[in-house]
Scaffold this active site. Structure first.
Site, PDB file in Angstrom:
ATOM      1  N   TYR A 150      29.197  59.370 -78.780  1.00 35.99           N
ATOM      2  CA  TYR A 150      28.432  59.003 -78.573  1.00 35.99           C
ATOM      3  C   TYR A 150      28.087  57.624 -79.027  1.00 35.99           C
ATOM      4  O   TYR A 150      28.406  56.594 -78.354  1.00 35.99           O
ATOM      5  CB  TYR A 150      27.050  59.754 -80.169  1.00 35.99           C
ATOM      6  CG  TYR A 150      27.231  61.391 -80.015  1.00 35.99           C
ATOM      7  CD1 TYR A 150      26.648  61.511 -78.873  1.00 35.99           C
ATOM      8  CD2 TYR A 150      27.887  62.339 -80.786  1.00 35.99           C
ATOM      9  CE1 TYR A 150      26.666  63.062 -78.385  1.00 35.99           C
ATOM     10  CE2 TYR A 150      28.057  63.200 -80.833  1.00 35.99           C
ATOM     11  CZ  TYR A 150      27.722  63.320 -79.226  1.00 35.99           C
ATOM     12  OH  TYR A 150      27.561  65.096 -78.993  1.00 35.99           O
ATOM     13  N   GLY A 151      27.160  57.033 -79.968  1.00 36.81           N
ATOM     14  CA  GLY A 151      26.923  55.265 -80.274  1.00 36.81           C
ATOM     15  C   GLY A 151      27.987  54.785 -80.169  1.00 36.81           C
ATOM     16  O   GLY A 151      28.363  53.448 -80.266  1.00 36.81           O
ATOM     17  N   ASP A 152      29.297  55.594 -80.721  1.00 35.06           N
ATOM     18  CA  ASP A 152      30.323  54.515 -81.367  1.00 35.06           C
ATOM     19  C   ASP A 152      31.216  54.601 -79.749  1.00 35.06           C
ATOM     20  O   ASP A 152      32.066  53.776 -79.797  1.00 35.06           O
ATOM     21  CB  ASP A 152      31.682  55.419 -82.156  1.00 35.06           C
ATOM     22  CG  ASP A 152      30.758  55.089 -83.863  1.00 35.06           C
ATOM     23  OD1 ASP A 152      31.208  54.229 -84.570  1.00 35.06           O
ATOM     24  OD2 ASP A 152      30.684  56.398 -84.169  1.00 35.06           O
ATOM     25  N   TYR A 196      16.056  76.444 -58.051  1.00 28.54           N
ATOM     26  CA  TYR A 196      16.384  75.676 -59.179  1.00 28.54           C
ATOM     27  C   TYR A 196      16.749  74.421 -58.631  1.00 28.54           C
ATOM     28  O   TYR A 196      17.382  73.914 -57.715  1.00 28.54           O
ATOM     29  CB  TYR A 196      17.731  76.153 -59.960  1.00 28.54           C
ATOM     30  CG  TYR A 196      18.968  75.052 -60.613  1.00 28.54           C
ATOM     31  CD1 TYR A 196      18.001  74.645 -62.007  1.00 28.54           C
ATOM     32  CD2 TYR A 196      20.102  74.336 -60.165  1.00 28.54           C
ATOM     33  CE1 TYR A 196      19.193  74.299 -62.230  1.00 28.54           C
ATOM     34  CE2 TYR A 196      20.313  73.693 -60.558  1.00 28.54           C
ATOM     35  CZ  TYR A 196      20.741  73.580 -62.131  1.00 28.54           C
ATOM     36  OH  TYR A 196      20.887  72.693 -62.739  1.00 28.54           O
ATOM     37  N   ARG A 203      17.232  72.495 -68.335  1.00 28.16           N
ATOM     38  CA  ARG A 203      17.054  70.384 -68.354  1.00 28.16           C
ATOM     39  C   ARG A 203      15.596  70.408 -68.219  1.00 28.16           C
ATOM     40  O   ARG A 203      14.797  70.628 -69.101  1.00 28.16           O
ATOM     41  CB  ARG A 203      17.014  70.935 -66.280  1.00 28.16           C
ATOM     42  CG  ARG A 203      18.437  70.919 -65.965  1.00 28.16           C
ATOM     43  CD  ARG A 203      19.353  69.889 -65.906  1.00 28.16           C
ATOM     44  NE  ARG A 203      20.660  70.928 -65.673  1.00 28.16           N
ATOM     45  CZ  ARG A 203      21.686  69.696 -64.860  1.00 28.16           C
ATOM     46  NH1 ARG A 203      21.451  68.142 -65.289  1.00 28.16           N
ATOM     47  NH2 ARG A 203      22.794  70.431 -65.112  1.00 28.16           N
ATOM     48  N   ASP A 227      22.760  59.360 -62.921  1.00 27.73           N
ATOM     49  CA  ASP A 227      23.489  60.298 -62.349  1.00 27.73           C
ATOM     50  C   ASP A 227      24.443  59.902 -61.298  1.00 27.73           C
ATOM     51  O   ASP A 227      25.656  61.011 -60.612  1.00 27.73           O
ATOM     52  CB  ASP A 227      22.099  61.223 -62.162  1.00 27.73           C
ATOM     53  CG  ASP A 227      23.352  62.617 -61.413  1.00 27.73           C
ATOM     54  OD1 ASP A 227      24.741  63.291 -62.576  1.00 27.73           O
ATOM     55  OD2 ASP A 227      22.996  63.309 -60.748  1.00 27.73           O
ATOM     56  N   HIS A 229      29.038  59.985 -57.910  1.00 24.83           N
ATOM     57  CA  HIS A 229      28.297  60.095 -59.579  1.00 24.83           C
ATOM     58  C   HIS A 229      28.627  59.723 -60.253  1.00 24.83           C
ATOM     59  O   HIS A 229      29.683  60.478 -60.860  1.00 24.83           O
ATOM     60  CB  HIS A 229      29.016  62.273 -59.238  1.00 24.83           C
ATOM     61  CG  HIS A 229      29.055  63.053 -59.978  1.00 24.83           C
ATOM     62  ND1 HIS A 229      29.231  63.986 -60.690  1.00 24.83           N
ATOM     63  CD2 HIS A 229      27.352  63.390 -60.291  1.00 24.83           C
ATOM     64  CE1 HIS A 229      29.083  64.697 -61.406  1.00 24.83           C
ATOM     65  NE2 HIS A 229      27.507  64.597 -61.232  1.00 24.83           N
ATOM     66  N   ASN A 247      23.803  60.562 -72.156  1.00 23.22           N
ATOM     67  CA  ASN A 247      24.003  59.853 -73.268  1.00 23.22           C
ATOM     68  C   ASN A 247      24.918  58.387 -72.977  1.00 23.22           C
ATOM     69  O   ASN A 247      24.226  58.230 -73.984  1.00 23.22           O
ATOM     70  CB  ASN A 247      25.615  60.736 -74.069  1.00 23.22           C
ATOM     71  CG  ASN A 247      24.577  61.964 -74.426  1.00 23.22           C
ATOM     72  OD1 ASN A 247      23.019  62.059 -73.469  1.00 23.22           O
ATOM     73  ND2 ASN A 247      25.402  62.743 -75.026  1.00 23.22           N
ATOM     74  N   GLY A 279      19.153  71.685 -58.740  1.00 17.99           N
ATOM     75  CA  GLY A 279      19.936  71.014 -57.870  1.00 17.99           C
ATOM     76  C   GLY A 279      20.925  71.575 -56.508  1.00 17.99           C
ATOM     77  O   GLY A 279      21.083  71.353 -55.921  1.00 17.99           O
ATOM     78  N   ARG A 286      23.662  74.966 -60.307  1.00 19.04           N
ATOM     79  CA  ARG A 286      23.952  74.821 -59.064  1.00 19.04           C
ATOM     80  C   ARG A 286      25.031  76.200 -58.518  1.00 19.04           C
ATOM     81  O   ARG A 286      25.706  76.522 -58.950  1.00 19.04           O
ATOM     82  CB  ARG A 286      24.623  73.886 -58.941  1.00 19.04           C
ATOM     83  CG  ARG A 286      23.914  72.487 -59.021  1.00 19.04           C
ATOM     84  CD  ARG A 286      24.802  71.246 -58.683  1.00 19.04           C
ATOM     85  NE  ARG A 286      26.189  71.163 -59.073  1.00 19.04           N
ATOM     86  CZ  ARG A 286      27.078  70.685 -60.084  1.00 19.04           C
ATOM     87  NH1 ARG A 286      25.918  70.362 -61.016  1.00 19.04           N
ATOM     88  NH2 ARG A 286      28.093  70.801 -60.377  1.00 19.04           N
ATOM     89  N   LYS A 288      22.284  66.362 -55.037  1.00 18.14           N
ATOM     90  CA  LYS A 288      22.919  66.181 -54.802  1.00 18.14           C
ATOM     91  C   LYS A 288      23.725  66.432 -53.062  1.00 18.14           C
ATOM     92  O   LYS A 288      24.147  65.692 -52.776  1.00 18.14           O
ATOM     93  CB  LYS A 288      24.438  66.926 -55.336  1.00 18.14           C
ATOM     94  CG  LYS A 288      23.827  67.714 -57.263  1.00 18.14           C
ATOM     95  CD  LYS A 288      24.107  66.519 -57.851  1.00 18.14           C
ATOM     96  CE  LYS A 288      24.264  65.978 -59.243  1.00 18.14           C
ATOM     97  NZ  LYS A 288      24.326  65.186 -60.006  1.00 18.14           N
ATOM     98  N   SER A 298      29.658  66.703 -63.821  1.00 20.69           N
ATOM     99  CA  SER A 298      28.211  67.543 -64.845  1.00 20.69           C
ATOM    100  C   SER A 298      28.061  68.079 -66.700  1.00 20.69           C
ATOM    101  O   SER A 298      29.100  68.943 -66.677  1.00 20.69           O
ATOM    102  CB  SER A 298      27.402  68.073 -63.824  1.00 20.69           C
ATOM    103  OG  SER A 298      27.379  67.272 -62.890  1.00 20.69           O
ATOM    104  N   ALA A 299      27.486  67.790 -66.956  1.00 17.03           N
ATOM    105  CA  ALA A 299      27.355  67.990 -68.787  1.00 17.03           C
ATOM    106  C   ALA A 299      27.841  67.520 -69.389  1.00 17.03           C
ATOM    107  O   ALA A 299      28.778  67.922 -70.471  1.00 17.03           O
ATOM    108  CB  ALA A 299      27.361  69.550 -68.779  1.00 17.03           C
ATOM    109  N   CYS A 300      29.214  66.146 -69.089  1.00 15.38           N
ATOM    110  CA  CYS A 300      30.360  65.862 -69.923  1.00 15.38           C
ATOM    111  C   CYS A 300      29.455  64.371 -70.221  1.00 15.38           C
ATOM    112  O   CYS A 300      31.011  63.754 -70.454  1.00 15.38           O
ATOM    113  CB  CYS A 300      31.007  66.161 -68.847  1.00 15.38           C
ATOM    114  SG  CYS A 300      32.283  67.074 -68.167  1.00 15.38           S
TER     115      CYS A 300
END
Length: 635
Positions: free
Chosen positions: A543-545, A246, A418, A322, A275, A303, A248, A96, A255, A297-299
């Site tokens: 993650y899963g925890d 690209y 991506r 998202d 968001h 997941n 975004g 972006r 967005k 983003s990307a945090c």
């Protein structure tokens, strides 16, 4: 490269002033709603394409466009999977472009706050109508010469839902046609909902490379980075994007529409465009709660949205990863949310069968991968898949360089590479994910990457305090935008680049929902999966925890007595979090270093006051003062 060949007998023509007859290779221009026809005619005259293709979103159309892009070298099949393709962009067009993204309103401060003198405002960029006219006149006239103009009718949200909105994107990128088909609901049925002159968001996108191209095209990826610009007109519900292919920047339903323009519509109409992921968690007792969560983003939004619980008895279902559109129901008072998107546009590096198995399983068919590596046997590869790929496997990196897996000096993928895949393929997609009425939200979570000082989970004392937690959100920067060095950046509400109007008014908009006694306000929380110890090792496994934290949050929604007040909010009582099987240093994970927090809240006030000035709501100033007073009493 981007021409769909059709029999001459199937070509229709429209007459455009100054252009004469323009061939329509797909669709019937004359059958479109009249106000759509008028706008399209104006855009055709502006961009001067050599042909027009009106999309219908069909499988046949997708197959035709895909074949054309493969023949032109922009897409390559990944034979290891069903109907999956890979593409590599020009290395100058990978993220972006926030520094080139503008809001256009008559009054500057309808778009951006009254920042203090000396503060460089990052909460939106504004240009005047006169300034942007020069930019547009310098770029768009003739920008599609030699190319096909595609008309994409799409719905954000289920077609026909009262919570959904309609857009039409014009583009000269066939890659955008395929990606929009995944990310939105593209259909000829859209035209039925515009028959009576109903509002739609007008989106114009051009690669900015008329043919013949003046410069060499890298990786068969036309773009014009030197002149890239993205312009929003919130008052007239319009977006114009130039120079970037690209996602975004070119998939204008994301967005641009779903947050910036929709946010302004939400402000005008009294709802929220955020968001946020949407997920449901069902506990061992069979009780289901829906949660919305905002992260930069990307945090880890994707997941978390597709989390696989590590403790038995819990079920997670994904509604969206998202964006969330949320509206308080006038009758019940519930906050109901829809995911306006139809696909996932996720960050690939770091995604694997440990961190997010459901994302991997979702993108094994009907998906497009951008700027990832490719294995010799026709599979995708990126950093994070080392344990799932045999050592010595030959990899072709996103820059075209070949190497053997195990060479640690090489990188296969861009950090912002991506995957684009249909949400319906997610193994844990919720059966209500397309419910036109939305799902009821019981908790809202904010979070970011905070390596030090910030505990695992905090519950807001009340709604106003929760809005403050969101307003002071900070996170370590990632590769999703054009920032390069890691730094802790302010990202209030995880919306810093995405609000389409004055950020002070946006915060006040959130605060105002408390004024309606009929609104059932969700509890608000802040989480931090990323705190590290003195050796820079994560204190929490993540993650899963993370289901363990969600379990605590759900129990708090049910008002269980498992929280205790602190200077920064309600923290879990020791022993109230299920840590069975984990080796966790609780005291380090939940510590509140007094000096750190005093410095943090002072810096937060300085930053918010500098950015927003008199537009910073008084309620937020009061929350900051209350926190200072609480911190002064810390031992």
């Amino acid at each position: 490269m981007e021409d769909i060949k059709v029999p001459f007998s199937e070509v229709h023509y429209i007459t455009i002033e100054k252009l004469g007859n323009v061939p329509v290779t797909k669709g019937d221009f004359q059958s479109l709603p009249s106000h759509v026809q008028t706008w399209l005619a104006q855009m055709i005259q502006l961009c001067t394409p050599h042909a027009v293709h009106i999309c219908d979103g069909s499988v046949e159309e997708a197959e035709m466009v895909t074949k054309m892009l493969v023949e032109g070298g922009q897409l390559a099949p990944l034979p290891k999977y069903e109907n999956c393709y890979i593409c590599r962009t020009d290395p100058r067009d990978v993220a972006r472009v926030e520094s080139k993204t503008f809001l256009i309103t008559k009054d500057k401060h309808e778009s951006v706050p009254h920042s203090r003198d000396g503060a460089s405002c990052v909460l939106g960029l504004w240009k005047s109508s006169d300034e942007i006219k020069k930019d547009i006149d310098d770029r768009f006239p003739g920008c599609m010469r030699g190319r096909t103009l595609y008309v994409i009718p799409y719905s954000m949200g289920p077609i026909g839902s009262s919570l959904s909105k309609i857009g039409v994107e014009i583009t000269d990128s066939a890659y955008v046609v395929l990606s929009m088909r995944v990310m939105t609901r593209v259909s000829s049925d859209i035209w039925k909902h515009l028959r009576n002159g109903e509002e739609f968001v007008r989106c114009l996108h051009s690669l900015g490379v008329p043919l013949p191209a003046a410069q060499p095209i890298v990786n068969n990826w036309p773009c014009n980075p030197e002149k890239t610009i993205i312009v929003h007109f919130p008052d007239s519900r319009k977006v114009m994007s130039f120079g970037s292919g690209y996602g975004g920047n070119s998939l204008l339903g994301k967005k641009c529409f779903a947050l910036r323009i929709a946010g302004r519509i939400a402000y005008d109409e009294g709802w929220l465009a955020e968001h946020m992921l949407i997920m449901s968690v069902t506990n061992p007792q069979g009780e289901e709660k829906f949660i919305a969560a905002a992260f930069p983003s990307a945090c880890g939004k994707t997941n978390l949205a597709m989390l696989t619980p590590t403790i038995p008895g819990y079920t997670v279902r994904c509604v969206g990863d998202d964006i969330a559109w949320m509206r308080f129901d006038k009758e019940t008072g519930e906050l109901r949310a829809i995911n306006p998107e139809a696909g996932f546009f996720g960050v690939a590096p770091g995604t694997n069968m440990k961190t997010n198995p459901n994302a991997i399983l979702t993108c094994l068919q009907n998906s497009i991968f951008t700027n990832v590596g490719e294995t010799a046997d026709g599979g995708f590869y990126w950093e994070g898949l080392e344990e799932e790929t045999p050592a010595g496997t030959e990899i072709t990196g996103w820059t075209g360089e070949k190497y053997k897996l195990g060479d640690k000096t090489k990188k296969s993928s861009h950090p912002n590479a991506r995957f684009c895949c249909p949400a319906r393929q997610c193994p844990i997609i919720h059966d209500k994910w397309e419910n036109p009425a939305g799902v009821p939200i019981s908790a809202i979570i904010f979070g970011g990457r905070r390596p030090e000082g910030v505990p695992l989970v905090v519950e807001a004392f009340n709604w106003a305090h929760g809005v403050f937690l969101a307003a002071q959100l900070k996170s370590e920067s990632t590769a999703a935008a054009e920032h390069t060095a890691k730094q802790i950046m302010h990202d209030p509400f995880a919306m810093r680049p995405f609000v389409g109007y004055n950020f002070g008014k946006y915060i006040q908009h959130w605060l105002n929902f408390e004024k309606n006694p009929n609104n059932k306000l969700p509890k608000i929380f802040h989480v931090n999966w990323f705190r590290v110890d003195e050796n820079n090792k994560f204190l929490w496994p993540g993650y899963g925890d993370n289901i363990r934290v969600l379990d605590w949050i759900i129990r708090r929604v049910n008002n269980e007595d498992i929280a205790e007040p602190s200077a920064v909010g309600l923290l879990p009582k020791k022993g109230s979090l299920n840590l069975q099987g984990l080796n966790i240093n609780w005291d380090k994970l939940m510590a509140l270093p007094k000096d750190y927090w005093i410095g943090d809240v002072d810096e937060t006030l300085q930053w918010l006051d500098g950015q927003l000035g008199d537009d910073l709501p008084q309620a937020i100033r009061e929350e900051i003062q209350k926190q200072k007073e609480r911190l002064s009493k810390l031992q």
